[in-house]
Every structure is written in structure tokens, then in C-alpha cells.
Scaffold this active site. Structure first.
Site, PDB file in Angstrom:
ATOM      1  N   ASP A   1       0.817  -1.201   0.000  1.00 30.80           N
ATOM      2  CA  ASP A   1       0.000   0.000   0.000  1.00 30.80           C
ATOM      3  C   ASP A   1       0.862   1.267   0.000  1.00 30.80           C
ATOM      4  OD1 ASP A   1      -2.081   1.814   0.377  1.00 30.80           O
ATOM      5  OD2 ASP A   1      -2.242   1.425   2.538  1.00 30.80           O
TER       6      ASP A   1
ATOM      7  N   GLU B   1       4.068  -7.874   6.874  1.00 34.66           N
ATOM      8  CA  GLU B   1       2.826  -8.530   6.497  1.00 34.66           C
ATOM      9  C   GLU B   1       2.979  -9.605   5.428  1.00 34.66           C
ATOM     10  OE1 GLU B   1      -0.412  -5.769   6.009  1.00 34.66           O
ATOM     11  OE2 GLU B   1      -0.316  -5.319   8.135  1.00 34.66           O
TER      12      GLU B   1
ATOM     13  N   TYR C   1      -5.888  -3.194  13.148  1.00 36.78           N
ATOM     14  CA  TYR C   1      -6.817  -2.123  12.779  1.00 36.78           C
ATOM     15  C   TYR C   1      -8.238  -2.434  13.229  1.00 36.78           C
ATOM     16  CZ  TYR C   1      -2.998  -0.264   9.969  1.00 36.78           C
ATOM     17  OH  TYR C   1      -1.800   0.280   9.558  1.00 36.78           O
TER      18      TYR C   1
ATOM     19  N   GLU D   1       1.729  -1.042  13.893  1.00 33.37           N
ATOM     20  CA  GLU D   1       0.803  -0.201  13.120  1.00 33.37           C
ATOM     21  C   GLU D   1      -0.551  -0.183  13.797  1.00 33.37           C
ATOM     22  OE1 GLU D   1       0.300  -1.056   8.942  1.00 33.37           O
ATOM     23  OE2 GLU D   1       2.468  -1.319   8.644  1.00 33.37           O
TER      24      GLU D   1
HETATM   25  C1  GCB Z   1      -0.984  -2.320   6.761  1.00 37.89           C
HETATM   26  C2  GCB Z   1       0.248  -2.183   5.947  1.00 37.89           C
HETATM   27  C3  GCB Z   1       0.508  -0.757   5.493  1.00 37.89           C
HETATM   28  C4  GCB Z   1      -0.812  -0.124   5.047  1.00 37.89           C
HETATM   29  C5  GCB Z   1      -1.761  -0.116   6.222  1.00 37.89           C
HETATM   30  C6  GCB Z   1      -3.137   0.489   5.863  1.00 37.89           C
HETATM   31  O1  GCB Z   1      -1.149  -3.222   7.524  1.00 37.89           O
HETATM   32  O2  GCB Z   1       1.396  -2.688   6.579  1.00 37.89           O
HETATM   33  O3  GCB Z   1       1.429  -0.758   4.451  1.00 37.89           O
HETATM   34  O4  GCB Z   1      -0.622   1.164   4.536  1.00 37.89           O
HETATM   35  O5  GCB Z   1      -1.982  -1.427   6.664  1.00 37.89           O
HETATM   36  O6  GCB Z   1      -3.296   1.690   5.979  1.00 37.89           O
HETATM   37  O7  GCB Z   1      -3.997  -0.266   5.443  1.00 37.89           O
END
Ligand code: GCB
Length: 577
Positions: free
Chosen positions: A165, A397, A449, A485
Site C-alpha cells: 500500500d 505482512e 486495525y 501499526e
Molecule cells: C498495513 C500495511 C501498510 C498499510 C496499512 C493500511 O497493515 O502494513 O502498508 O498502509 O496497513 O493503511 O492499510
């Protein structure tokens, strides 16, 4: 790997500036002999990505050709001469005066060629063919089709079609240097440091083997020195250890000797510190540390992923302002200048290879493994002497839900440990993936997330999921954990009360609530927000304006509400570090 320097024995010239450039959409440049000289071309800035410099090149990933000319500097006639590319993304083939020097696969890491027998005194023509196209057997991968798609849950509908991403920027991203060395020269220096009480120990070893060396350390109250063959140990009685609060650096000068005569000399900065994982803690100089900071990107308008010194300085200033003490080089190694400043300013770095979006099916497996081995070697060779580097991250990931993943990482961990027995090794695991390699990694890194991609709009429920999963993983592996993250896309200036997804309030609440959960768990050793700044990515329905808006700063580095919230949390607690 030594960075070119200037002293009595060594010089370098930096070829940064305007080069000539031509895109090669039908890939006919080789056939047309462009390696001897480009046809009508246009000027391009080097270093910088090509994508945002031209109307017709934004989504063009190659191949494309670069050309520049240079004369040999005076005094280099009887010297070894090399060319060093600090980063070219992705595949670079290089010619000088029509003669092929070689090629290098993979961005973000330096490579060099010996020019001694090819360089002329005047009018050297340097030509590069750069190919940034995405493929299933390149790392990081993209353009995945057919049965390979079964390995992925996301990123199959984006354009350009990456398995990661961030925008797949291409080009000569960092400076290109020509440098000289004496005929007999120091090829490499490795520094390992240790502390016992207030005594510091600095072990210095060099290549080539059997070299006679003298190493001198300056910067403290004394100037200790040691002489020996290939390897010496310097003891510092009242050492000033390196740490984020006091990032003290010594100058280490290594002389290569032939009897009394000095044949070559190289000076680098070094910090004396130790880093170990102990039970559920990470110890810096024997004291527990807690990481506060970010996953980041090298990303800025127009220059793309190109080396941009003022942005580097600005980012460090913002990280100081907000109270961060660390970051991860997500999802590829950052510039050597960025790493030098981390040493100087006292930031702790989880240093990551470019292995993002890995998958493990048979087709292309061997090639991806070979590339990951190469990246691991190149990264450790490049960054082993930085006190700021506290861990190697072997991947972000990976799609590890296959048994091959475990063998793949077993091999990479063994390699990293053989090359550097002094630093912890980790990898960063995705949501919904069972990462069995945690069993043999030193600490766990997770990206989560809940409350964003899942439990959307429900911060409290997301926080509960986070808490339960962290506990489960800790109970299973009994290793410390960094949440590498967590965050939410946030449109700057968009507000909602009560907080709602995409508003600045939602991001601030989400981050605060996650931090509360993490702080209640003794085995959690760090919190890295995703992301420090908004950044450019491929076009997709989840990426308005082709941006990832999870920055707590905008792409032009203005704070959102969450940045102020983090500053309140992070600057109150300097007692932790
Ligand atoms: C993740 C990735 C990262 C993305 C992020 C997202 O887990 O490691 O590269 O930008 O999520 O914002 O979805």
C-alpha cells in the site's frame, strides 16, 4: 559497507543534478543500442522518482533510460575507482562508455561497480536502464494474476496493481557517487560495542583479512587507541553510552598500516550501547525501553521516493516535537543520511528490508527467497554500525498462512543472526494471519486495525479485540510485543462529534484508546502509529485521491488533531525514555 568519504586518501563526486531521460514503453532500447548513447531525450532530476516529474510517466513503471556524462577527477589515475548507486528502484542495468558494468535487482539498497578499467579521463558516458515493473517473482511483488491471487485478501483491484500500500515509485532515488580508493584499501569496517559498569568496549574488525590496523577513538575525555591485525579491541574507561536522551557519538578512525606507513584511513561515528531482549522487556544499556513513534514512508510531492534532505530534517523536527523516540523503516530501508541522523539525534530504529507483501506458493518461491536473502545481507552490511538500529525486521505482512512461510523465515533469521549476532530479529505480522515464525523471532511486531477495517466505527469494541489478541499471542509465544501499526484514515479538516470514521476526532480517540490498552500490558514494549504522514499510494476505492490518509501529519507535514493528542501523551512521560 563503507560510505564514500573525503580525506587524505579518498574522495568522491556526487553526480546529482539534471540527467537525460527517455521512457521505453515497447522495451526496444536494448535492441536499438541505447546503451551506447540515448536518442533525443529530456532532462530529469536525479535523485527523484520519475513518476511525478512528467505528464506521461505517472503510472509508467518502466523500462526507462537515464544518461549522464562526467570526467575523471584529477589525481585518480593510479587509484581504484568505483561507482556507487545508493538506491535505484527496481532493476538497474548499468553501462559506462558502452561497456556493461552489471545489474542490480531491488530498490532502497546500495550497490557498486568497479570502474578502474573502464573509466576514461574525459567524456565518460554513463547509461542506466531502469525497470520498475511489478511481477509475482519480484520483491515486493505486484501484477498478480491467476491462481496466485488465492494467496491474497486485498490489493488486487488497485492501480498500479501492487501487493503493498504505497505508490510503486521508480527511478534513481538516491545520489550516485563516483569514488576512489588507494590500491590497497580498507574495504569494510565492523564495529561491535559492549558495556560493563562504566567501561565501554569497542571491537573493530576490518576487511581485507590480515590487515595491519590502528584504531583511535576520539570524542570522550581520553583518546584510547589499539593496534593489531584485522581485529582490535578498544576499552573506554569512563564511557559515555549512547541513548535517546544522550546520543553521544565517538569518532572512530581506522588506519591501514604498512609498517609505519599509513596506506588508507577511514573515520566513522560510533555510539557505545547494548540492546537485548530479556524476558518480556527490551533493554537498552541494561534498562527497559518503551518505543513511541511511527511507521513512516519516504514520500513527498513531486520528488516521490527521491532523497529529499529538507524533508528528512523536517520529519526529525516533527518527531522531536511530538515526543517520539523511535520509528520503523516501513517498508524498505531508508537513506543512509536518514540513518546517520537517527544516530545523531537519538532515535531507535527497527530497520526493515524491502520484503513487503510476500507470499509463498511454489511459482517464484526460490527467486523471492534468493532476493530476500540478498536484501537481508545488503541491509545488514549497510547498517550494522548504526547505534540507532535496535532490530532487523525481515518482512512486513507476509501471507504466512502456509507452511512454507515458516521455512522461508527460518532461513532468513539464521542468516541475519549469522551476519549480526548482536541485534534482535523480528518481522511484522498482518491481521488475520497466524505467524508461526514468532516462535523463533526475538520479539513480535503486529499491525492491527480493529475499529477501522473491522469493527468499523466502534473504537471501544476494537480496543477489546486488540486487548484479547495481544494477550492470546503473548500467552502462546511469551515474547515482548510492539504494535507496529494502528491508525485510521483521517481527512484533514473533517470533524465530527461524536467521533466518526475519517474525522480528526475519530483518529485522536482511536489512537488514545489503543495506547491505553497497550500501556496496561507489561509485555508490550512499544507503540508505533500508522502513519507519521499521509502518503501517496495506488488508486483504489479505499484510497481517496490515491492517498493513504492515516498520517497524523498531512503529506505536507501539518499536524492533525491526533498529532496534538500524541504530543500531550508522549511529551509528559520522558521518564520512560
Ligand atoms: C498495513 C500495511 C501498510 C498499510 C496499512 C493500511 O497493515 O502494513 O502498508 O498502509 O496497513 O493503511 O492499510
Amino acid at each position: 559497507m563503507l560510505y564514500p568519504i573525503r580525506n587524505h586518501f579518498r574522495q568522491f563526486i556526487d553526480l546529482s543534478g539534471f540527467w537525460e531521460f527517455i521512457i521505453d514503453p515497447d522495451d526496444s532500447g536494448c535492441q536499438k543500442g541505447w546503451f551506447n548513447g540515448l536518442p533525443k531525450s529530456r532532462p530529469i532530476a536525479v535523485p527523484a522518482s520519475w513518476n511525478d516529474q512528467f505528464e506521461d510517466a505517472r503510472d509508467f513503471l518502466g523500462p526507462a533510460w537515464y544518461q549522464t556524462r562526467f570526467d575523471r577527477p584529477w589525481g585518480w589515475e593510479s587509484q581504484k575507482v568505483y561507482i556507487r548507486f545508493n538506491s535505484v528502484n527496481y532493476l538497474a542495468e548499468v553501462w559506462l562508455n558502452g561497456q556493461k558494468l552489471g545489474q542490480h535487482e531491488g530498490g532502497h539498497l546500495p550497490f557498486l561497480f568497479d570502474l578502474t578499467d573502464v573509466i576514461q579521463s574525459t567524456d565518460n558516458v554513463l547509461i542506466l536502464r531502469v525497470d520498475g515493473r511489478l511481477a509475482h517473482d519480484r520483491v515486493p511483488p505486484g501484477n498478480i494474476t491467476g491462481s496466485d491471487l488465492d494467496f491474497f485478501a486485498s490489493h488486487s483491484e488497485n492501480f498500479p496493481q501492487t501487493q503493498f500500500d504505497f505508490f510503486p515509485y521508480c527511478g534513481i532515488h538516491r545520489p550516485v557517487l563516483i569514488f576512489n580508493q588507494p590500491q590497497v584499501a580498507l574495504e569494510d569496517i565492523t564495529v561491535v560495542t559492549d558495556l560493563t559498569g562504566n567501561k565501554g568496549v569497542v571491537q573493530v574488525s576490518v576487511e581485507p583479512e590480515e590487515s595491519n590496523i590502528c584504531a583511535t577513538l576520539t570524542g570522550g575525555s581520553k583518546t584510547p587507541q589499539a593496534e593489531g591485525i584485522q581485529e582490535v579491541e578498544i576499552v573506554i574507561p569512563d564511557v559515555q553510552a549512547w541513548s535517546p536522551q544522550s546520543p553521544f557519538l565517538y569518532y572512530l578512525k581506522v588506519d591501514l598500516l604498512d609498517g609505519e606507513k599509513v596506506l588508507d584511513s577511514y573515520t566513522l561515528k560510533t555510539g557505545v550501547r547494548t540492546i537485548v531482549v530479556d524476558g518480556e522487556q527490551l533493554l537498552l544499556n541494561g534498562e527497559p525501553i518503551y518505543l513511541r513513534g511511527f511507521g513512516r514512508h519516504e514520500d513527498f510531492p513531486i520528488s516521490g521516493r527521491g532523497f529529499n534532505p529538507s524533508v528528512i530534517i523536517k520529519d526529525y523536527a516533527l518527531m522531536k516535537w511530538i515526543g517520539a523516540n523511535s520509528f520503523r523503516t516501513s517498508h524498505y530501508p531508508y537513506s543512509e543520511q536518514m540513518m546517520n541522523l537517527a544516530d545523531e539525534l537519538g532515535f531507535l530504529v527497527i530497520d526493515e528490508t524491502p520484503a513487503v507483501g510476500l507470499f509463498f506458493n511454489a511459482d517464484g518461491y526460490e527467486k523471492r527467497l534468493a532476493l530476500c536473502r540478498q536484501y537481508t545481507e545488503e541491509l545488514i552490511l549497510r547498517d550494522k554500525n548504526h547505534p540507532s538500529v535496535i532490530a532487523w525486521s525481515l518482512a512486513n505482512e507476509p501471507h504466512s498462512g502456509r507452511k512454507q512461510a515458516r521455512d522461508f523465515f527460518r532461513e532468513l533469521v539464521d542468516l541475519a543472526k549469522a551476519l549480526d549476532p548482536t541485534r534482535p530479529v523480528t518481522l511484522v505480522s498482518a491481521m488475520g494471519v497466524l505467524e508461526e515464525s514468532f516462535e523463533f523471532l526475538d520479539f513480535m511486531c503486529l499491525n492491527r486495525y480493529f475499529g477501522w477495517y473491522q469493527e468499523s466505527g466502534q473504537i471501544e469494541r476494537g480496543a477489546q479485540f486488540l486487548s484479547a489478541e495481544c494477550d492470546l499471542l503473548y500467552d502462546t509465544y511469551k515474547k515482548p510485543l510492539v504494535l507496529t501499526e494502528f491508525g485510521t484514515d483521517t481527512l484533514p479538516g473533517h470533524h465530527a462529534q461524536p467521533p466518526e470514521m475519517f474525522s480528526e476526532e475519530y483518529q485522536a480517540e482511536f489512537i488514545s484508546r489503543y495506547i491505553e490498552v497497550l500501556r496496561a500490558k507489561p509485555y508490550v514494549i512499544g507503540e508505533h502509529i500508522w502513519n507519521m504522514c499521509d502518503f501517496k499510494t495506488s488508486q483504489a476505492v479505499t484510497r481517496a485521491g490515491s492517498y493513504n490518509y492515516k498520517g497524523v501529519f498531512t503529506r505536507d507535514r501539518r499536524p492533525k488533531l491526533a498529532a496534538h493528542r500524541l504530543r500531550e501523551i508522549w511529551t509528559k512521560e520522558n521518564e520512560i525514555i
